[in-house]
Design an enzyme around this catalytic site. Sequence first.
Site, PDB file in Angstrom:
ATOM      1  N   SER A   1      29.746  28.641 -10.855  1.00  0.00           N
ATOM      2  CA  SER A   1      28.763  27.669 -11.325  1.00  0.00           C
ATOM      3  C   SER A   1      28.415  26.644 -10.260  1.00  0.00           C
ATOM      4  O   SER A   1      27.425  25.927 -10.398  1.00  0.00           O
ATOM      5  CB  SER A   1      29.298  26.934 -12.560  1.00  0.00           C
ATOM      6  OG  SER A   1      30.497  26.243 -12.250  1.00  0.00           O
TER       7      SER A   1
ATOM      8  N   HIS B   1      25.436  33.949 -12.854  1.00  0.00           N
ATOM      9  CA  HIS B   1      26.041  32.787 -13.518  1.00  0.00           C
ATOM     10  C   HIS B   1      25.598  32.664 -14.972  1.00  0.00           C
ATOM     11  O   HIS B   1      24.443  32.383 -15.274  1.00  0.00           O
ATOM     12  CB  HIS B   1      25.667  31.507 -12.762  1.00  0.00           C
ATOM     13  CG  HIS B   1      26.180  30.262 -13.422  1.00  0.00           C
ATOM     14  ND1 HIS B   1      25.420  29.123 -13.568  1.00  0.00           N
ATOM     15  CD2 HIS B   1      27.375  29.990 -14.013  1.00  0.00           C
ATOM     16  CE1 HIS B   1      26.122  28.196 -14.194  1.00  0.00           C
ATOM     17  NE2 HIS B   1      27.306  28.700 -14.474  1.00  0.00           N
TER      18      HIS B   1
ATOM     19  N   GLU C   1      21.723  33.012 -14.614  1.00  0.00           N
ATOM     20  CA  GLU C   1      21.102  32.770 -13.311  1.00  0.00           C
ATOM     21  C   GLU C   1      21.498  33.898 -12.362  1.00  0.00           C
ATOM     22  O   GLU C   1      22.668  34.264 -12.278  1.00  0.00           O
ATOM     23  CB  GLU C   1      21.566  31.426 -12.748  1.00  0.00           C
ATOM     24  CG  GLU C   1      21.089  30.239 -13.549  1.00  0.00           C
ATOM     25  CD  GLU C   1      21.639  28.925 -13.022  1.00  0.00           C
ATOM     26  OE1 GLU C   1      20.886  27.942 -12.993  1.00  0.00           O
ATOM     27  OE2 GLU C   1      22.831  28.873 -12.648  1.00  0.00           O
TER      28      GLU C   1
ATOM     29  N   ASN D   1      22.019  23.505 -13.443  1.00  0.00           N
ATOM     30  CA  ASN D   1      22.833  22.322 -13.163  1.00  0.00           C
ATOM     31  C   ASN D   1      22.125  21.350 -12.220  1.00  0.00           C
ATOM     32  O   ASN D   1      22.332  20.138 -12.291  1.00  0.00           O
ATOM     33  CB  ASN D   1      24.188  22.726 -12.586  1.00  0.00           C
ATOM     34  CG  ASN D   1      25.121  23.251 -13.654  1.00  0.00           C
ATOM     35  OD1 ASN D   1      25.009  22.892 -14.821  1.00  0.00           O
ATOM     36  ND2 ASN D   1      26.045  24.117 -13.256  1.00  0.00           N
TER      37      ASN D   1
END
Length: 515
Positions: free
Chosen positions: A131, A152, A164, A202
Amino acid sequence: MPTDALPEATLATPFRRLGLVGTGAMGRGIAQLAAQAGLEVMLHDARTGAVDEAREFITGVWSRGVAKGRLSEDDLAHYRSRLHEASDLADLAGCDVVVEAIVENLEAKQGLFTRLEAILDDDAVFATNTSSLSVTAIAAACRVPQRVIGFHFFNPVPLMKIVEVIPGLRTAPEIVDRVVALGQAMGHFTARATDTPGFLVNHAGRAFGTEALRILGERVADHITIDRILVDQGGFRMGPFTLLDLTGLDVSHAVMESIYHQYYEEPRFRPSPLTRSRLAAGLLGRKSGEGFYRYEDGKAMMAEESAPPTTVPLPVWISHEDPETHQALSALVSAAGWPLDSSDMPSDESLCLLTPLGEDTTECALRHGLDPCRCVAIDMLAGLDRRRSLMTTPATEARYRDAAWALLGDDGTPVSPLRDSNGFVLQRVVACIVNVGADIAQQGVADPETLDRAVELGLGYPRGPLAMGDHYGGRRILTILNHLFTATRDPRYRPSPWLRRRAVLGLPLATTELN
């Protein structure tokens, strides 16, 4: 949140046998989806008994699906037959793709992949569920870095329908296409992103919490008020402080610091000292029983909102800068039965309502040549429907603040009084979200459509950042940021070139340029 959702695969998978190393929460979810997509899944974990626990857990999810009529007994038998234990790494030899979901440590992931290179064929794909680590750095330790890719997922994997796909700098294009197809076969939206800190989701989520913490640190409002405004006015699923408590500061603060430092102290991602001190105090959130909120039986304890004060109606003068907001506030004054001061400049007793974008009440009052003792600003960015925010100057007299509060709450809509701030709460947080999203588009981390969809799915925002900017108006967002930057001189608020160009041209923020 339920754990028995069973997303059905509808596309053919480009792989036959998937190896899964690490059978914790993430690994179990990935294994479940892979088996449902028709792959044979080889489960490996260094901890004795972990694979059996994972198979039992996954089978339990499927069994509940049968009990609810969502799966047949034949489905259950087929899915379960695809889960196999790999007691040793060597048992993964026949896999054409391996996904690692082990500890988030660069050396550990590099070590695993170098060991696997001695076991698997050179055309096998190595996918990392990292991550936060660089896919390129993980691949750098491999003899064949071209086959290493980021894959991910988000927790809980079966419910968070996004994955992802992150190529490293040396990942082969055909590997990217195959892994995108694998994610789609597993029933997820595949968001292709570049190998940058935080990847896509993120990265895009940096503004929500950090700007809320900055607002809290400036004592504009308390954490409960900030959460209420962003949920009610902004339409977010949960407020930033509720989210920080849910995730846990031991996780959230580390991510904030990591991305900030990986971007060489980019001001847009600057963490807050508030989380560092609360982390040191052990106020982690739900897991410790107290964070920004205190928890009893898993429920956050919070004070009731104060009722609007009872006051004698005053004449109300409304700024004429924006005809649309002037009309909306005039209708509210009329509905409450208060006298409306329609003169060009207010009378000596009138309550003065201002509607700034990115300005504080003080600056807006002085710019209009008004008495700051009688001025109150109203946030009109999201209208007046679900919650209303008012903001005073340091000089505003209590009777004018109370009058504005009573007026705005006359019909029962909740009202949040704030201390003076450039941009209220909603304006600041929304503008920062849009600005970070625009810069992601500027950097080419992902295409605009992927960015917006990934943020909706991965973060639960009411809209992706570019669509959010279009919803509120690109020019208005640019105005908020320009005023914030002018007032604070903090480069955190400098507008992204992507946003500025499209806003001044009146174009949708998802507009791409000719190559």
